[in-house]
Structure formats: C-alpha cells, structure tokens
Design a protein around this motif. Structure first.
Motif, short mmCIF file in Angstrom:
data_model
loop_
_atom_site.label_atom_id
_atom_site.label_comp_id
_atom_site.label_asym_id
_atom_site.label_seq_id
_atom_site.Cartn_x
_atom_site.Cartn_y
_atom_site.Cartn_z
N TYR A 47 71.02 -24.00 66.44
CA TYR A 47 72.33 -24.08 67.08
C TYR A 47 73.41 -24.43 66.04
CZ TYR A 47 76.00 -25.64 70.32
OH TYR A 47 77.19 -25.82 70.99
N ARG A 48 73.09 -25.42 65.20
CA ARG A 48 74.03 -25.80 64.13
C ARG A 48 74.36 -24.61 63.24
NH1 ARG A 48 70.67 -30.20 63.07
NH2 ARG A 48 71.53 -32.10 63.98
N GLU A 49 73.33 -23.85 62.92
CA GLU A 49 73.51 -22.69 62.04
C GLU A 49 74.44 -21.66 62.70
OE1 GLU A 49 69.70 -21.05 60.82
OE2 GLU A 49 70.62 -19.07 60.58
N LEU A 50 74.24 -21.44 63.98
CA LEU A 50 75.07 -20.47 64.70
C LEU A 50 76.52 -20.97 64.81
CD1 LEU A 50 75.41 -17.87 66.33
CD2 LEU A 50 74.47 -19.08 68.33
N VAL A 51 76.66 -22.26 65.11
CA VAL A 51 78.01 -22.85 65.21
C VAL A 51 78.76 -22.69 63.88
CG1 VAL A 51 79.24 -25.06 65.40
CG2 VAL A 51 77.48 -24.47 67.08
N ALA A 52 78.06 -22.96 62.77
CA ALA A 52 78.70 -22.88 61.46
C ALA A 52 79.04 -21.43 61.11
CB ALA A 52 77.79 -23.48 60.39
N TYR A 53 78.14 -20.52 61.43
CA TYR A 53 78.36 -19.11 61.15
C TYR A 53 79.59 -18.62 61.93
CZ TYR A 53 77.21 -14.17 60.38
OH TYR A 53 77.24 -12.85 60.01
N ALA A 54 79.68 -19.03 63.19
CA ALA A 54 80.81 -18.63 64.03
C ALA A 54 82.10 -19.26 63.49
CB ALA A 54 80.56 -19.04 65.47
N ASP A 103 75.08 -14.99 78.37
CA ASP A 103 74.10 -15.72 79.20
C ASP A 103 72.74 -15.69 78.49
OD1 ASP A 103 72.30 -16.56 81.15
OD2 ASP A 103 72.65 -14.86 82.49
N LEU A 104 72.34 -16.84 77.96
CA LEU A 104 71.03 -16.95 77.31
C LEU A 104 69.98 -17.44 78.30
CD1 LEU A 104 72.44 -18.67 74.14
CD2 LEU A 104 71.38 -16.42 74.15
N GLY A 105 70.43 -17.89 79.47
CA GLY A 105 69.52 -18.46 80.46
C GLY A 105 68.60 -17.41 81.06
N ARG A 106 69.17 -16.30 81.49
CA ARG A 106 68.36 -15.27 82.17
C ARG A 106 67.48 -14.53 81.18
NH1 ARG A 106 72.86 -15.76 85.36
NH2 ARG A 106 72.23 -16.68 87.35
N HIS A 107 68.03 -14.27 80.00
CA HIS A 107 67.21 -13.74 78.90
C HIS A 107 67.69 -14.40 77.62
CE1 HIS A 107 65.88 -10.35 81.57
NE2 HIS A 107 64.77 -10.61 80.92
N PHE A 108 66.76 -14.63 76.73
CA PHE A 108 67.08 -15.34 75.50
C PHE A 108 67.35 -14.34 74.37
CE2 PHE A 108 65.56 -17.45 71.56
CZ PHE A 108 66.55 -18.41 71.50
N PHE A 109 68.33 -14.65 73.54
CA PHE A 109 68.62 -13.82 72.37
C PHE A 109 68.54 -14.68 71.11
CE2 PHE A 109 70.39 -11.58 75.92
CZ PHE A 109 70.11 -10.24 75.64
N SER A 110 67.97 -14.11 70.06
CA SER A 110 67.73 -14.88 68.83
C SER A 110 69.03 -15.25 68.13
CB SER A 110 66.89 -14.05 67.87
OG SER A 110 67.65 -12.94 67.43
N VAL A 111 68.95 -16.19 67.20
CA VAL A 111 70.11 -16.55 66.38
C VAL A 111 70.61 -15.30 65.64
CG1 VAL A 111 70.91 -17.94 64.44
CG2 VAL A 111 69.37 -18.94 66.10
N GLU A 112 69.69 -14.47 65.15
CA GLU A 112 70.11 -13.27 64.42
C GLU A 112 70.96 -12.35 65.30
OE1 GLU A 112 70.12 -12.87 61.24
OE2 GLU A 112 69.18 -14.84 61.31
N GLY A 162 62.39 -18.66 75.16
CA GLY A 162 62.79 -19.08 73.82
C GLY A 162 63.89 -20.11 73.94
N PHE A 163 64.15 -20.80 72.84
CA PHE A 163 65.27 -21.76 72.84
C PHE A 163 65.74 -21.95 71.41
CE2 PHE A 163 61.35 -24.21 72.38
CZ PHE A 163 61.64 -25.06 71.31
N TYR A 164 66.97 -22.42 71.27
CA TYR A 164 67.49 -22.77 69.94
C TYR A 164 67.06 -24.19 69.61
CZ TYR A 164 70.69 -18.75 70.42
OH TYR A 164 71.22 -17.50 70.59
N THR A 165 66.50 -24.38 68.43
CA THR A 165 66.33 -25.74 67.94
C THR A 165 67.73 -26.26 67.63
OG1 THR A 165 66.22 -25.09 65.64
CG2 THR A 165 64.13 -25.12 66.85
N GLN A 166 67.85 -27.57 67.40
CA GLN A 166 69.18 -28.09 67.07
C GLN A 166 69.66 -27.48 65.75
OE1 GLN A 166 69.81 -32.25 67.88
NE2 GLN A 166 69.36 -31.91 70.05
#
Ligand code: NGO
Length: 490
Positions: free
Chosen positions: A217-224, A149-158, A210-214
């Motif tokens: 998000y792309r970077e996280l999707v590719a890493y995953a 859940d990133l809505g209640r608290h935000f976590f960085s891409v790292e 905080g929020f993920y830029t597009q």
C-alpha cells in the motif's frame, strides 16, 4: 485542430511546427529533485519510440531544438495545477508555478506528438513534430477522481500502478480505493490480521482473493503521489462488512461469524452498532490506514445499510466521524451520510439520491459527483456488452458518459459546493486487466474532461473527433479499450 484530452482551457495553434531531433535535450530551470523528476519522467516517456537520448539537464534557457521546463512562481494565477505551453519552431517551453502544473504540461506535450510516441518500441523514420502555438490551462475542479473497487475483485499493485499512469495521462488527481466489502478485505491491518488473511482470501464468484500488505500500500501511495495522485482509502462501514464479520466473531451481534460471501447482493451485513468492540475495531483500522496515508482523506463508505436501523446508522456515523477526525483525516462518505449531523469539513459522494445529497450540501458539506447513471463504469455500454451490470435502468455509452454536467445533475446543490467529479469502477463482473481496460476506457477520458475543462468549451462533437486520434494513443499504450460505434476510429 487539437486532439488533446482533456481539452485545455485556452489553446491557440498555428501552422508552424517544432520537430524533436536526435540531439534534443530536456532542460529544467530548477535543481529541486521534484522538478528534475518531472523532466526525467517526460524523457522516459519520449525515449522508447524516438530512440533519442534526451538527456535531462539543469539550465536557464533552451538551446535550439530543446524542450525547456520553466518552474517558478512568477504567475501565481496558474495555481498549483495550471501551466502554460509555448511551442515555436526553435523550442518548446513548459511553464508552471507548481510542480503538479509542470507535470500536467508534460502530459499535454505527450499528446501533441504523433500517437506513435506512446509506442514502447522504437519507431524509425517518423518526424516527431509538435504544432506551434500557445496553451494556457487550469483545471475546472480540484477533485478529479476515479474509484477502483478492490473488494469484489482484487487487483495487484502492478495493475493499480498501470492505472495510476493512465489516470495521470488524463490529469486525474485522485484514486479512491474501495478496500473492503462483503466479498473481500484488501489491506493488512496488523492489529486485526485475520481481516486480510481470512477476509481477503476470496472474491466474487469464488475467484482468487488477495490483499495489499502495508508495504504494498505504501508503495502504491508513493507511486501515485509522484504522479500528483492522492490515494483515498475507503473502508466501507457499517454495511458491506461481511468479510470483516466472517474474520472476527466478536464483531457479530450474536458472536457467530458468517461464512465468506462470494455473491453480489448488497445491504445484508452490518457491524454491531451497540458493541464497544466495534469502535475499537474502527479505531484500529482508521489509525493504521491513516498512518500509511499522507493524503488528507478517509472514506468511511456508509452506503446501503439496509440492515441497520436509521437511528443506529446516525449513532454509528456520528461516532465514526469523531474517530476519523481524531486520526487527523477529513471524512468522506457516500451520500447516505447526509442523513447524519456532519462536521463542517465533511465531503459527501453523490451516487444516486439527489435529495439526501442536497441535505448534505445544505449542512455545508462539499459534494463529489459520481452519479451512477453517468459515472459508473461497471454499467454496460449497451445491451450486448458481455461484462458489467445495468441496474441503473439505462446503458452508459461513450456519449452518455461524456455528455452531462455536474451542476445540472446535482439539483439543489449550489455550484460552489461541488468539489468535483469521480467515476467508479465496481468490480462484481470485472476481474482481469483486459476487463478493466474495456470498462474504463474510453469512458474515463470523458470524465477527465468533465473534471478538467471549462464547461463552455465542452462539446460532444469536438470530443468525439479528438477521441478518434486519442484511441491511437491508448492503443499504443496497450490499453484494450472499447471501440464504440459512436466514434469513427481510424
Ligand atoms: C452501488 C453500491 C455498490 C455496488 C454498485 C454497483 C454504491 C455507492 N454502493 O453504489 O456496492 O457495487 O452500486 O454499481
């Protein structure tokens, strides 16, 4: 005895040992970039603690002392995710028909070395031995997920990438991101930028947003994806939408935006079901996120719409279902969507109400088991846990998180309808990386085993003993896990 988590489907070990020595190589049988990457990622995991060079090379067989990754489709019964591991005093061979299977074989091998293998610093004078034997391993469920859940608290891409690494280590293959809620909107939508810019500016308790830029998000999707983890994006609709309503007044029934919300109540917000702009908004959001997401799924939330009438709810979900399909994704929703008429490919995530879940299954929906009383990692371990909640009426100690069976929990749902298991970290009370580690581990290890290992082989006593050794691995990985009194940590 093995200490591998999740427990492999078949495992026979003997007293002999393979020992990794400084001159060892990692040989991959195939020159595709993907298979080479699997070999390289294994080398990268083994190098720091051993201090060995471990060059990765293409070849048809291992020399004495090597690790061999044999990739090929000669045993289709292993499927995409299955693998075999043969360890002899001469060499270790990992064999798979799919690259994901080969990757999982490397995760198993990591867990066969002494726990210090995960230490980021060189550990001199240790013998890097692996017990000899044979493992043949195939997952029980196709869906082995975790929700963050990133809505209640935000976590960085790292932080999210670090979590991806830990999930992959446990052969989890889905990371579901809850990207919006009353307290925050966490992904940039270019056609509606204030969602993130305003709606993402804060969090529960008034903590930093905080929020993920597009690109994030792309970077996280590719890493995953490189670690065989599918990202499932969730935009919670039509409730849990205060952050969106606060960002655009036209989405509100009365045309007036509410303030940003930093409390933890649920069920008070709703999109305007009868305004056309609402569907333009949903279409734009689904279109932009679908375009960034190679995975097949889009999660529309649909839970706890306490301020939407049942009639409006049905109308809304059935319209949104068409939008998701038009953007080429398979729709997932929380169990409440079982009250509507679902497309044949819909997937329903059970969290509380067994009867609505069974209604969804009766319509042909596949079910993901996330029962709150077992699989919610925001629930406290015991009464003295300082963070977390306990609204389920019970605590979820390490044993309670492990000792349950999806087939038994999902009354009225046929076994074939169960797609798999997903645990969930809701973050009303969780906002540092240390909080996350503490609530997720070691419970996640248990969910991983429920999702992967055959039902017959699962047993609390065996798991408890393996967890003791596994704790050392987690500690070496820098995970600040909860040291439950149910386990005799060494
Ligand atoms: C519920 C609710 C969430 C809460 C969570 C807390 C679902 C699907 N909706 O689960 O908004 O954060 O409980 O445990």
């Amino acid at each position: 005895m093995t200490t591998i988590i999740p427990l492999p489907a078949q495992i026979q070990l003997d007293e002999r040992q393979f020992c990794l020595n400084p001159g060892a190589k990692i040989i991959v049988s195939n020159d595709s970039a993907e298979v080479f990457w699997v070999g390289s990622s294994l080398a990268a995991k083994l190098r720091p603690a051993t201090g060995f060079a471990l060059p990765v090379q293409i070849g048809t067989q291992p020399a004495a002392g090597d690790i061999f990754l044999a990739f090929g489709a000669d045993d289709p019964s292993l499927g995409e995710e299955g693998y075999e591991l043969f360890s002899t005093p001469e060499a270790v061979t990992l064999r798979a028909a799919g690259a994901a299977g080969l990757f999982y074989a490397t995760q198993t091998l990591r867990q066969m070395f002494p726990a210090e293998i995960e230490n980021p610093l060189e550990q001199p004078n240790l013998a890097w031995t692996v017990q000899c034997g044979h493992i043949r391993d195939i997952p029980r469920y196709a869906w082995r997920g975790m929700m963050l859940d990133l809505g209640r608290h935000f976590f960085s891409v790292e932080t999210a990438k670090r979590l991806v690494d830990l999930l992959a280590y446990h052969k989890v293959n889905v990371l579901h991101l809850h990207l919006s809620d009353d307290q925050g909107w966490r992904i940039m939508i270019e056609s509606w930028p204030w969602l993130a810019l305003h709606g993402g500016s804060t969090a529960t308790n008034g903590d930093p947003g905080g929020f993920y830029t597009q690109d994030d998000y792309r970077e996280l999707v590719a890493y995953a994806a490189q670690r065989y983890i599918t990202i499932v994006p969730e935009i919670d609709l039509p409730g849990h939408t205060n952050a969106a309503l606060a960002s655009y007044e036209e989405l509100n029934e009365n045309g007036v935006s509410p303030n940003l919300y930093t409390g933890i109540k649920v069920g008070f917000s709703s999109l305007s079901v009868h305004k056309e702009i609402t569907y333009q908004f949903v279409d734009d959001v689904v279109r932009e996120i679908a375009a960034l997401t190679p995975g097949a799924y889009f999660h529309i939330g649909g839970d706890e719409t306490l301020s939407t009438s049942e009639e409006d709810y049905v109308y809304f979900i059935e319209r949104v279902q068409k939008i998701v399909a038009r953007h080429g994704k398979c729709m997932i929703g929380w169990e409440e969507i079982g009250k509507t008429k679902l497309n044949s490919d819909a997937i329903v995530q059970h969290w509380w109400n067994k009867e609505v879940t069974a209604r969804a299954a009766a319509q042909g929906a596949k079910i993901i088991a996330s029962p709150a009383a077992k699989a919610y990692m925001d629930i406290k371990y015991h009464e003295h846990t300082t963070i977390g909640q306990n609204w389920t009426g019970a605590y979820t100690e390490v044993r309670e998180a492990y000792d349950w069976e999806p087939v038994e929990i999902l009354e009225g749902v046929a076994e074939e309808s169960i797609l798999g298991v997903e645990s969930a970290l809701w973050t009303e009370t969780i906002f540092t990386r240390g909080n996350l580690d503490f609530m997720v581990f070691p419970r996640l290890c248990g969910y991983a085993e429920i999702g992967w290992s055959p039902r017959e082989g699962r047993d609390w006593e065996s798991y408890r003993q393996r967890l003791d050794e596994h704790g050392k691995r987690l500690a070496n990985l820098g995970v600040q896990f909860y040291r439950s009194e149910q386990v005799d940590w060494q």
